[in-house]
Design an enzyme around this catalytic site. Sequence first.
Site, mmCIF file in Angstrom:
data_model
loop_
_atom_site.group_PDB
_atom_site.id
_atom_site.type_symbol
_atom_site.label_atom_id
_atom_site.label_comp_id
_atom_site.label_asym_id
_atom_site.label_seq_id
_atom_site.Cartn_x
_atom_site.Cartn_y
_atom_site.Cartn_z
ATOM 1 N N CYS B 33 0.821 -1.214 0.000
ATOM 2 C CA CYS B 33 0.000 0.000 0.000
ATOM 3 C C CYS B 33 0.849 1.256 0.000
ATOM 4 O O CYS B 33 0.324 2.362 -0.123
ATOM 5 C CB CYS B 33 -0.928 0.019 1.195
ATOM 6 S SG CYS B 33 -2.052 -1.361 1.203
ATOM 7 N N ASP B 35 2.831 2.415 2.557
ATOM 8 C CA ASP B 35 3.090 3.047 3.860
ATOM 9 C C ASP B 35 3.485 2.004 4.896
ATOM 10 O O ASP B 35 2.729 1.058 5.117
ATOM 11 C CB ASP B 35 1.829 3.707 4.442
ATOM 12 C CG ASP B 35 1.243 4.772 3.551
ATOM 13 O OD1 ASP B 35 1.919 5.787 3.354
ATOM 14 O OD2 ASP B 35 0.107 4.575 3.086
ATOM 15 N N CYS B 58 4.714 8.412 1.978
ATOM 16 C CA CYS B 58 4.660 9.718 1.335
ATOM 17 C C CYS B 58 5.000 10.828 2.323
ATOM 18 O O CYS B 58 5.279 10.588 3.492
ATOM 19 C CB CYS B 58 3.272 9.930 0.758
ATOM 20 S SG CYS B 58 1.995 9.912 2.010
ATOM 21 N N CYS B 102 -2.915 8.410 6.764
ATOM 22 C CA CYS B 102 -1.551 8.471 7.321
ATOM 23 C C CYS B 102 -1.605 8.765 8.817
ATOM 24 O O CYS B 102 -0.832 8.209 9.601
ATOM 25 C CB CYS B 102 -0.733 9.556 6.626
ATOM 26 S SG CYS B 102 -0.388 9.197 4.902
#
Lengths: 396, 137
Positions: B33, B35, B58, B102
């Site tokens: 994914c 992360d 990111c 996130c």
Amino acid sequence: MDKFIYLDNAATTNVAPEVLDKMIPWFVTNYGNPSSIYSVGRTAKKAVENSRRQVAEAINAKTNEIYFTGSGSEADNWAIKGCVQANSEKGKHIITSNIEHHAVLDTCKYLEKHGYEVTYVQVEENGIISSEKVLAEVREDTVLVSVMMANNEIGTIQPIKEIAAGLKEKKIIFHTDAVQAIGAIPVDVNDLGVDLLSLTAHKFHGPKGTGVLYIKRGIKIDNLLHGGGQERTRRASTENTAGIVGLGAAIEKAVNEMPVVTKKISNIRDIAVNRILEEIPHTIYNGDIEKRLPGNSNFAFRFIEGEGLLLMLDMFGIMGSSGSACTSGSLDPSHVLLAIGLPHEIAHGSLRLSFGIDSKLEDIDYIVETINKVVTRLREMSPLYEDYLKNNPTEV
Amino acid sequence: MYSDKVMDHFSNPRNVGEVEGANAVGQVGNAKCGDIMKIFMKIEDDIITEIKFKTFGCGAAIATSSMATELVKGKHIDEALDLTNKAVAEALGGLPAVKMHCSVLAEEAIKEAICNYLREKGVDIKTYHKCDNCCRG
């Protein structure tokens, strides 16, 4: 002295100053509607027709085969939707590839919801589509084949001429999206043997918001936009005179200067690519090295994610693009990188640098050193790199 | 698209690295994914005395990791277990909607590390007063 190193010429380019100069009078002085009969209208009409001639000459078409559109995406939509609708008595099958631009892929997906059947030919690992595989999918009810001339992410050049030759015998309409190709590689519609071809001005130093669909004489196609009688009743909308003038001037310049400019660009690209691959470990180069657009390069740096890479490069004045999920606005990384077989976690770390006319040899040191610094910094933060080092203790 | 605070924490992340002799480590997310967050803590008498992180992800993933470690540093683990993803996002001056996940990962990574610490200590997580559904698995 802030650095400004633009390496995203595959996304868009700046308008050439001489192109802009030619456009301005058509906004300010000769602003008449090309459909009007008084003088400022007639002058505008002449300018549009002059631009049509410039485009026709650039791609070796006839002037009455050139239709101005509002973008490359519109040209793709028109080519595909217009063509399958006008020829639906023959069948409802379309063939395309799985590395097309979304303007083609999403149009095909839309048509699938409306009773059409689409075959997506799987690209080879080097990013090239096999013409044999495309031709092998042809059926009795195949109406249209659409394969791009060159890929926008990995720059791979597709065997359009071979596909066209195979389709000609079977009388199947062939569309190619040549948006990335104009000004980068020779595009001659007769030599290629295509029936429909899309292009857009902003990829070769013309203005945004102006495209072209080449429609070979005799090809049956429905309108996408209905309304006024512009573009010989095929595409309603008041002509974007300034944009069309800009497109004409830009394509003429791009095609004339291509041999010299592309040599310079590919030379800079090659030096940068070789140095990046030599100096930055765990780097993968995506796409065929030879059959590739002169300005395109595409890397995957393992253990890091592309959006962070882009943001950090931007802080150092370097502008590129990535196929990571975070930059695509979806959960999956680039469909092109997945199609050539990259695992998700590696595709997330991709970086496309597309060099252009303003790229400078003397910037290569800075580019390579900055990328190296940023990649190293992100790797130091990455638990994936930590795991890798633990499993490979001999590496520094 | 990112606030100045996010850009600040992304470009100068606080508490990057590993804590030597960490007694609480938590990792969440997966590479597919895009992360992964890994949190290292040293907890003494239920106080987080040291905290560091490593993140693959990111800009927002790095910034939320950085902010989450700042928010719980020096805190009692009970306070740290109260951390919410919203608090992380707010402390960063907000996150774009597509990046809210996130902040969720950052919250989960902190909790995962503390839960691992509690497990190691032999605490029954199910009955731990602060740990109502905070520990997965």
